[in-house]
Structure formats: structure tokens, C-alpha cells
Design a protein around this motif. Structure first.
Motif, mmCIF file in Angstrom:
data_model
loop_
_atom_site.group_PDB
_atom_site.id
_atom_site.type_symbol
_atom_site.label_atom_id
_atom_site.label_comp_id
_atom_site.label_asym_id
_atom_site.label_seq_id
_atom_site.Cartn_x
_atom_site.Cartn_y
_atom_site.Cartn_z
ATOM 1 N N GLY A 123 57.737 43.614 39.996
ATOM 2 C CA GLY A 123 56.356 43.476 40.445
ATOM 3 C C GLY A 123 55.601 42.207 39.628
ATOM 4 N N LEU A 124 56.234 41.696 38.956
ATOM 5 C CA LEU A 124 55.664 40.455 38.104
ATOM 6 C C LEU A 124 55.938 39.579 38.917
ATOM 7 C CD1 LEU A 124 56.855 40.704 34.352
ATOM 8 C CD2 LEU A 124 54.670 41.226 35.195
ATOM 9 N N PRO A 125 54.980 38.292 38.828
ATOM 10 C CA PRO A 125 55.140 37.199 39.898
ATOM 11 C C PRO A 125 56.455 36.632 39.481
ATOM 12 C CG PRO A 125 52.950 37.281 39.087
ATOM 13 C CD PRO A 125 53.810 38.467 38.336
ATOM 14 N N GLU A 126 57.053 35.941 40.447
ATOM 15 C CA GLU A 126 58.131 35.176 40.309
ATOM 16 C C GLU A 126 58.150 33.646 40.840
ATOM 17 O OE1 GLU A 126 61.542 37.185 42.449
ATOM 18 O OE2 GLU A 126 61.299 39.105 41.385
ATOM 19 N N TYR A 127 58.531 32.979 39.852
ATOM 20 C CA TYR A 127 58.379 31.455 40.320
ATOM 21 C C TYR A 127 59.679 30.456 40.185
ATOM 22 C CZ TYR A 127 53.658 32.962 39.058
ATOM 23 O OH TYR A 127 52.220 33.373 38.944
ATOM 24 N N LYS A 128 59.872 29.777 41.065
ATOM 25 C CA LYS A 128 61.297 29.167 40.896
ATOM 26 C C LYS A 128 60.890 27.696 40.152
ATOM 27 C CE LYS A 128 63.134 30.616 45.489
ATOM 28 N NZ LYS A 128 63.198 30.166 46.728
#
Length: 148
Positions: A123-128
Motif C-alpha cells: 500500500g505504500l507508494p512505489e517509485y521506479k
């Protein structure tokens, strides 16, 4: 028949080949591993010492009265854990394998030191990395491309 897998440190000085019989791995949360790796836990694959072939011997840190840890003195990569006596097995860090995606965590160890907020991050935001322009620009300026 066991598969052979390869791995090593970030700079490539220390490399290994190891026979792998299954996909089982585990997370260690003990304070010694936390301090040795600088992480809240470390993913380990337990293997037979006799099944590990080091192309270049790692350096060893005498981390306690009962254990020692292979690492690379050039780049600092933590490569595992081994009892000093009485065990034919040792642990290799899952992330040091060239392809760690095969392994699956089967249990937690050192549960007395689990940092619970870090266990379930769903549920935490995911960034590439490739979406962070500052990082991309620094890599391109330094090397002409993003690393894999």
C-alpha cells in the motif's frame, strides 16, 4: 540435481558459484545482522559450505565469538554469515546472487528484534529509479546510461 547459481559483490572482485537445491530462504532480524548490514533485516539463503566455490576469496569479518562474515573490502558488500565451528552450512545474502528472484522467504529468524513497521509495506507508494530525473541525469552524465 541441484542448480548452480552465481553471485558476488557490487564491484565484482568477489564472485562465487554455489549449488542450490531449493528456493527456500529466510529473513534474519537479529541485532547482529542489523548492525552488520545496516538494514532492518537481511535475506539469507542457507547452503552447504562445500557447495560454495569462491572465484576470489572474500574478506572475512570476525563479527562475534561464534561467527564470521564474508564481505568485499573494496565495495563493502555483505555476502553472508558462517559459524566459526560446528556447522557444514553457511548463509549467503540473497541480494548478492546475480538473480535473487528465485528465492522465497520461508521464515523469520531473530524475531525478538523485528522492526514491525518494515515487515508489511503493501500500500505504500512505489517509485521506479528510472522515473526520478535527478538520479537518471546523474547516471547519464557519469556513464551515458542508467544501470540495470
Amino acid at each position: 540435481m541441484p542448480d548452480e547459481m552465481t553471485g558476488g559483490c557490487a564491484c565484482g572482485r568477489v564472485r562465487y558459484t554455489v549449488k542450490i537445491a531449493n528456493d527456500d530462504a529466510y529473513l534474519c532480524h537479529c541485532r547482529m545482522c542489523q548492525r552488520a548490514t545496516g538494514s532492518v533485516s537481511v535475506a539469507f539463503k542457507n547452503v552447504k559450505q562445500a557447495d560454495v566455490a569462491w572465484e576470489h576469496q572474500p574478506d572475512w569479518y570476525d563479527s562475534s565469538p561464534i561467527g564470521k562474515r564474508p564481505y568485499c573490502r573494496e565495495c563493502g558488500t555483505s555476502l553472508g554469515y558462517q559459524y566459526k565451528e560446528g556447522s557444514e552450512n553457511m548463509d549467503l545474502t540473497v541480494a548478492s546472487f546475480d538473480d535473487p528472484s528465485r528465492f522465497r522467504p520461508r521464515h523469520h529468524f531473530g524475531a525478538e528484534s523485528i522492526q514491525r513497521p518494515w515487515l508489511n509495506t503493501d500500500g505504500l507508494p512505489e517509485y521506479k529509479s528510472s522515473d526520478y530525473d535527478v538520479l537518471v541525469n546523474k547516471w547519464i552524465e557519469a556513464t551515458g546510461m542508467m544501470p540495470e
